[in-house]
Design a protein around this motif. Sequence first.
Motif, PDB file in Angstrom:
ATOM      1  N   THR A  57      -8.101  -0.321  -1.567  1.00  0.00           N
ATOM      2  CA  THR A  57      -8.512  -0.429  -2.964  1.00  0.00           C
ATOM      3  C   THR A  57      -7.890  -1.652  -3.609  1.00  0.00           C
ATOM      4  N   SER A  58      -8.731  -2.417  -4.314  1.00  0.00           N
ATOM      5  CA  SER A  58      -8.233  -3.604  -5.014  1.00  0.00           C
ATOM      6  C   SER A  58      -8.523  -3.469  -6.508  1.00  0.00           C
ATOM      7  N   GLU A  59      -7.860  -4.320  -7.268  1.00  0.00           N
ATOM      8  CA  GLU A  59      -8.061  -4.337  -8.717  1.00  0.00           C
ATOM      9  C   GLU A  59      -9.513  -4.698  -9.037  1.00  0.00           C
ATOM     10  N   LYS A  99     -16.464   9.147  -4.645  1.00  0.00           N
ATOM     11  CA  LYS A  99     -15.973   8.840  -3.304  1.00  0.00           C
ATOM     12  C   LYS A  99     -15.961   7.331  -3.087  1.00  0.00           C
ATOM     13  N   ILE A 100     -14.764   6.769  -3.079  1.00  0.00           N
ATOM     14  CA  ILE A 100     -14.604   5.340  -2.810  1.00  0.00           C
ATOM     15  C   ILE A 100     -14.883   5.090  -1.336  1.00  0.00           C
ATOM     16  N   THR A 101     -14.391   5.971  -0.477  1.00  0.00           N
ATOM     17  CA  THR A 101     -14.733   5.981   0.942  1.00  0.00           C
ATOM     18  C   THR A 101     -15.140   7.416   1.257  1.00  0.00           C
ATOM     19  N   PRO A 102     -15.747   7.656   2.399  1.00  0.00           N
ATOM     20  CA  PRO A 102     -16.158   9.029   2.715  1.00  0.00           C
ATOM     21  C   PRO A 102     -15.006  10.046   2.734  1.00  0.00           C
ATOM     22  N   THR A 103     -13.785   9.567   2.929  1.00  0.00           N
ATOM     23  CA  THR A 103     -12.647  10.492   3.003  1.00  0.00           C
ATOM     24  C   THR A 103     -11.769  10.491   1.760  1.00  0.00           C
ATOM     25  N   HIS A 104     -12.044   9.609   0.808  1.00  0.00           N
ATOM     26  CA  HIS A 104     -11.201   9.501  -0.391  1.00  0.00           C
ATOM     27  C   HIS A 104     -12.024   9.697  -1.658  1.00  0.00           C
ATOM     28  N   LEU A 141      -5.351   7.260 -11.962  1.00  0.00           N
ATOM     29  CA  LEU A 141      -6.179   7.458 -10.774  1.00  0.00           C
ATOM     30  C   LEU A 141      -5.299   7.744  -9.571  1.00  0.00           C
ATOM     31  N   THR A 142      -5.673   8.752  -8.797  1.00  0.00           N
ATOM     32  CA  THR A 142      -4.948   9.086  -7.566  1.00  0.00           C
ATOM     33  C   THR A 142      -5.938   9.234  -6.422  1.00  0.00           C
ATOM     34  N   ASN A 143      -5.411   9.386  -5.226  1.00  0.00           N
ATOM     35  CA  ASN A 143      -6.181   9.553  -3.992  1.00  0.00           C
ATOM     36  C   ASN A 143      -7.052   8.319  -3.705  1.00  0.00           C
TER      37      ASN A 143
END
Length: 168
Positions: free
Chosen positions: A105-107, A154-159, A98-100
């Motif tokens: 981000t946590s486990e 999208k984990i966040t709107p920018t990532h 996983l990248t970006n």
Amino acid sequence: MILILQKIAYSKTDSDLIAKQKGTYKERGTKRKEEEKKKKKGKDAKGAPTVPAAGAVSAKPGATVVPPRPNLFNQPPPVHGAGGMGVPEQPPNQILFLTNLPDETSEMMLSMLFTQFPGFKEVRLVPGRHDIAFVEFENEMQSAAAKDALQGFKITPTHAMKIAFAKK
């Protein structure tokens, strides 16, 4: 446990790209445009005959002549990357790379995201690197299913998370 059901729909016709490669490409238009073209052709047939331009290839009436294109399937594999670092597509593997990922981000976050897929084993964060992680599954098919389902999530709107198979 969250269960995701995906519906697969098959196309009745080839895509434009495939049709061009097969040599069966016909330009698509709305019914209105097609009717107007037919009307114009009917008027042209009554009027003066049309002469093809020099060097033109003759084809069936109404067919669009498309020059052959290079075979796009013989291209090198696409390169997906985070920032300037490119990651070439790897052969299937039970471990996903996983990248970006955002700083926060946590486990636990990634575990919650991937536990919905059968065969999930564990998430490993890389010490000193907040933007990458590894997720392990029992086999390659299970990891491939998770990869396809969560690619671009999208984990966040920018990532938007980028997922690739890890190197063996």
